[in-house]
Design a protein around this motif. Structure first.
Motif, mmCIF file in Angstrom:
data_model
loop_
_atom_site.group_PDB
_atom_site.id
_atom_site.type_symbol
_atom_site.label_atom_id
_atom_site.label_comp_id
_atom_site.label_asym_id
_atom_site.label_seq_id
_atom_site.Cartn_x
_atom_site.Cartn_y
_atom_site.Cartn_z
ATOM 1 N N THR A 81 0.850 -1.192 0.000
ATOM 2 C CA THR A 81 0.000 0.000 0.000
ATOM 3 C C THR A 81 0.884 1.239 0.000
ATOM 4 N N PRO A 82 0.783 2.080 -1.034
ATOM 5 C CA PRO A 82 1.600 3.305 -1.050
ATOM 6 C C PRO A 82 1.274 4.186 0.148
ATOM 7 N N VAL A 83 2.254 4.926 0.616
ATOM 8 C CA VAL A 83 2.038 5.848 1.725
ATOM 9 C C VAL A 83 1.212 7.035 1.241
ATOM 10 N N ALA A 84 0.646 7.779 2.169
ATOM 11 C CA ALA A 84 -0.054 9.022 1.825
ATOM 12 C C ALA A 84 0.985 10.103 1.520
ATOM 13 N N MET A 85 0.707 10.918 0.509
ATOM 14 C CA MET A 85 1.612 12.009 0.185
ATOM 15 C C MET A 85 1.586 13.038 1.312
ATOM 16 N N SER A 86 2.765 13.399 1.796
ATOM 17 C CA SER A 86 2.839 14.341 2.914
ATOM 18 C C SER A 86 3.635 15.591 2.570
ATOM 19 N N ILE A 87 4.123 15.671 1.322
ATOM 20 C CA ILE A 87 4.882 16.859 0.926
ATOM 21 C C ILE A 87 4.180 17.544 -0.243
ATOM 22 N N GLU A 88 4.352 18.835 -0.319
ATOM 23 C CA GLU A 88 3.805 19.631 -1.418
ATOM 24 C C GLU A 88 4.875 19.848 -2.471
ATOM 25 N N GLY A 89 4.465 19.889 -3.729
ATOM 26 C CA GLY A 89 5.404 20.131 -4.806
ATOM 27 C C GLY A 89 5.904 21.564 -4.813
ATOM 28 N N SER A 90 7.181 21.739 -5.137
ATOM 29 C CA SER A 90 7.770 23.075 -5.171
ATOM 30 C C SER A 90 7.270 23.893 -6.351
ATOM 31 N N GLY A 91 6.854 23.203 -7.423
ATOM 32 C CA GLY A 91 6.325 23.906 -8.586
ATOM 33 C C GLY A 91 7.373 24.588 -9.430
ATOM 34 N N SER A 92 8.632 24.250 -9.216
ATOM 35 C CA SER A 92 9.712 24.897 -9.969
ATOM 36 C C SER A 92 10.707 23.831 -10.398
ATOM 37 N N GLY A 93 11.745 24.262 -11.103
ATOM 38 C CA GLY A 93 12.809 23.352 -11.486
ATOM 39 C C GLY A 93 12.695 22.900 -12.929
ATOM 40 N N SER A 94 13.814 22.487 -13.490
ATOM 41 C CA SER A 94 13.868 22.062 -14.891
ATOM 42 C C SER A 94 13.560 20.581 -15.066
ATOM 43 N N TYR A 95 13.501 19.845 -13.951
ATOM 44 C CA TYR A 95 13.180 18.422 -13.994
ATOM 45 C C TYR A 95 12.048 18.189 -12.986
ATOM 46 N N ARG A 96 10.852 17.930 -13.504
ATOM 47 C CA ARG A 96 9.682 17.847 -12.625
ATOM 48 C C ARG A 96 8.792 16.675 -13.002
ATOM 49 N N LEU A 97 8.069 16.206 -12.017
ATOM 50 C CA LEU A 97 6.950 15.305 -12.232
ATOM 51 C C LEU A 97 5.746 15.986 -11.616
ATOM 52 N N ASP A 98 4.816 16.378 -12.460
ATOM 53 C CA ASP A 98 3.706 17.234 -12.035
ATOM 54 C C ASP A 98 4.279 18.507 -11.414
ATOM 55 N N TYR B 255 6.148 18.574 -8.736
ATOM 56 C CA TYR B 255 7.257 18.217 -7.856
ATOM 57 C C TYR B 255 8.595 18.385 -8.575
ATOM 58 N N ASP B 256 9.468 19.160 -7.974
ATOM 59 C CA ASP B 256 10.838 19.323 -8.450
ATOM 60 C C ASP B 256 11.613 18.068 -8.048
ATOM 61 N N LEU B 257 12.061 17.289 -9.038
ATOM 62 C CA LEU B 257 12.704 16.014 -8.733
ATOM 63 C C LEU B 257 13.930 16.185 -7.853
ATOM 64 N N ILE B 258 14.701 17.236 -8.093
ATOM 65 C CA ILE B 258 15.919 17.455 -7.309
ATOM 66 C C ILE B 258 15.595 18.017 -5.927
ATOM 67 N N LYS B 259 14.836 19.088 -5.900
ATOM 68 C CA LYS B 259 14.576 19.780 -4.635
ATOM 69 C C LYS B 259 13.677 18.975 -3.701
ATOM 70 N N ASP B 260 12.629 18.351 -4.245
ATOM 71 C CA ASP B 260 11.633 17.686 -3.401
ATOM 72 C C ASP B 260 11.994 16.243 -3.059
ATOM 73 N N PHE B 261 12.757 15.577 -3.941
ATOM 74 C CA PHE B 261 13.060 14.155 -3.716
ATOM 75 C C PHE B 261 14.555 13.839 -3.717
ATOM 76 N N GLY B 262 15.387 14.784 -4.126
ATOM 77 C CA GLY B 262 16.810 14.488 -4.226
ATOM 78 C C GLY B 262 17.129 13.576 -5.391
ATOM 79 N N ILE B 263 16.285 13.595 -6.449
ATOM 80 C CA ILE B 263 16.475 12.718 -7.603
ATOM 81 C C ILE B 263 17.228 13.464 -8.707
ATOM 82 N N CYS C 261 18.323 7.070 -12.849
ATOM 83 C CA CYS C 261 18.217 8.068 -11.776
ATOM 84 C C CYS C 261 19.064 7.676 -10.570
ATOM 85 N N LYS C 262 19.481 8.697 -9.841
ATOM 86 C CA LYS C 262 20.086 8.539 -8.525
ATOM 87 C C LYS C 262 19.304 9.415 -7.547
ATOM 88 N N MET C 263 19.014 8.871 -6.382
ATOM 89 C CA MET C 263 18.381 9.647 -5.315
ATOM 90 C C MET C 263 19.392 9.825 -4.197
#
Length: 263
Positions: A133-150, A152-160, A198-200
């Motif tokens: 069962t996936p966890v509930a999302m508890s973080i908000e997307g930064s809405g910025s960055g050159s690499y994003r999923l929706d 979410y800034d892959l680098i800033k929000d996930f370290g990806i 990818c690397k996280m």
């Protein structure tokens, strides 16, 4: 890192956690996302419809493989410890780590490599976690960055960090339709599979577990997703193949992000 079988620490069996090949942990699959089951899309002949409503998204189970080493005072003592440990694994219903506890059954062959001249053995035990069962999302997307999923800034929000990608500039195959005459329409295209290496990066394994759990939840959340990669047109994607993740260092995870591009 602490591991327990039905609440019993591995040390009770004389077992010592042994690193999985290519990883710094003893439990492979700990960070991975299982694949989706059942039908994930429909080919209408003119377009591909992804099934991404909440009711459509069902996840398979995943394999969690524990690796340990067992040392005996004698060959006889080693065999006794091995028998006790294997019996506990076969009976196991809960596998514990300091990050989480999983409902499991022992599935597949237990592999033992014995080094009789030093009264030691390495043991590989595959467990099956049926209900993921996936966890509930508890973080908000930064809405910025050159690499994003929706949002979410892959680098800033996930370290990806994305190291390379394949097939991003390919053209999907034509949707083919069986007709009595040669079918010549080339406008209708199938979906395209994209793979990104990818690397996280995180502060610790615990931090990585939290981040990867959040990212896994985002990937299998309902609806299609918008993938932005600098220098390329935005892609509308969904995820069906799961994510196989390895802890290659105490602060680094490695995985290939596979997604289905539908436009």
């Amino acid at each position: 890192m602490t591991y327990k079988i039905d609440g019993v620490d591995l040390s009770t069996f004389g077992a010592i956690p042994s690193k999985v090949s290519g990883e710094v942990i003893s439990l492979s699959g700990l960070f991975s996302l299982p694949k989706r089951t059942d039908t994930t899309e429909y080919d209408w002949g003119t377009s591909i419809e992804p099934f991404v409503d909440a009711d459509d998204i069902e996840l398979d189970g995943r394999t969690l493989t524990l690796n340990v080493a067992i040392k005996g005072a004698s060959l006889s003592d080693l065999h006794t410890k091995l028998a006790t440990f294997k019996a506990a694994c076969i009976a196991c219903t809960k596998l514990y780590t300091e990050f989480d506890e999983f409902d499991v059954i022992q599935k597949g062959a237990i592999s033992v490599d014995e080094y009789f001249y030093v009264n030691m053995a390495t043991v590989e035990v595959p467990f099956w976690q049926q209900d993921y069962t996936p966890v509930a999302m508890s973080i908000e997307g930064s809405g910025s960055g050159s690499y994003r999923l929706d949002t979410y800034d892959l680098i800033k929000d996930f370290g990806i960090y994305l190291s390379s990608w394949r097939d991003i500039n390919n053209t999907a195959a034509r949707i083919d339709i069986s007709t009595t005459l040669p079918y010549t329409n080339t406008s209708y295209r199938s979906a395209l599979d994209l793979s990104i290496s990818c690397k996280m990066k995180g502060f610790s394994l615990s931090d990585l577990y939290i981040k990867m759990s959040q990212f896994n939840a985002l990937c299998v959340s309902p609806g299609t997703h918008t993938l932005k990669i600098a220098g390329n047109a935005d892609k509308t994607v969904y995820f069906k193949d799961g994510i196989t993740t390895k802890a290659v260092a105490e602060k680094v995870l490695s995985f290939d992000l596979k997604c289905r591009v539908i436009s």
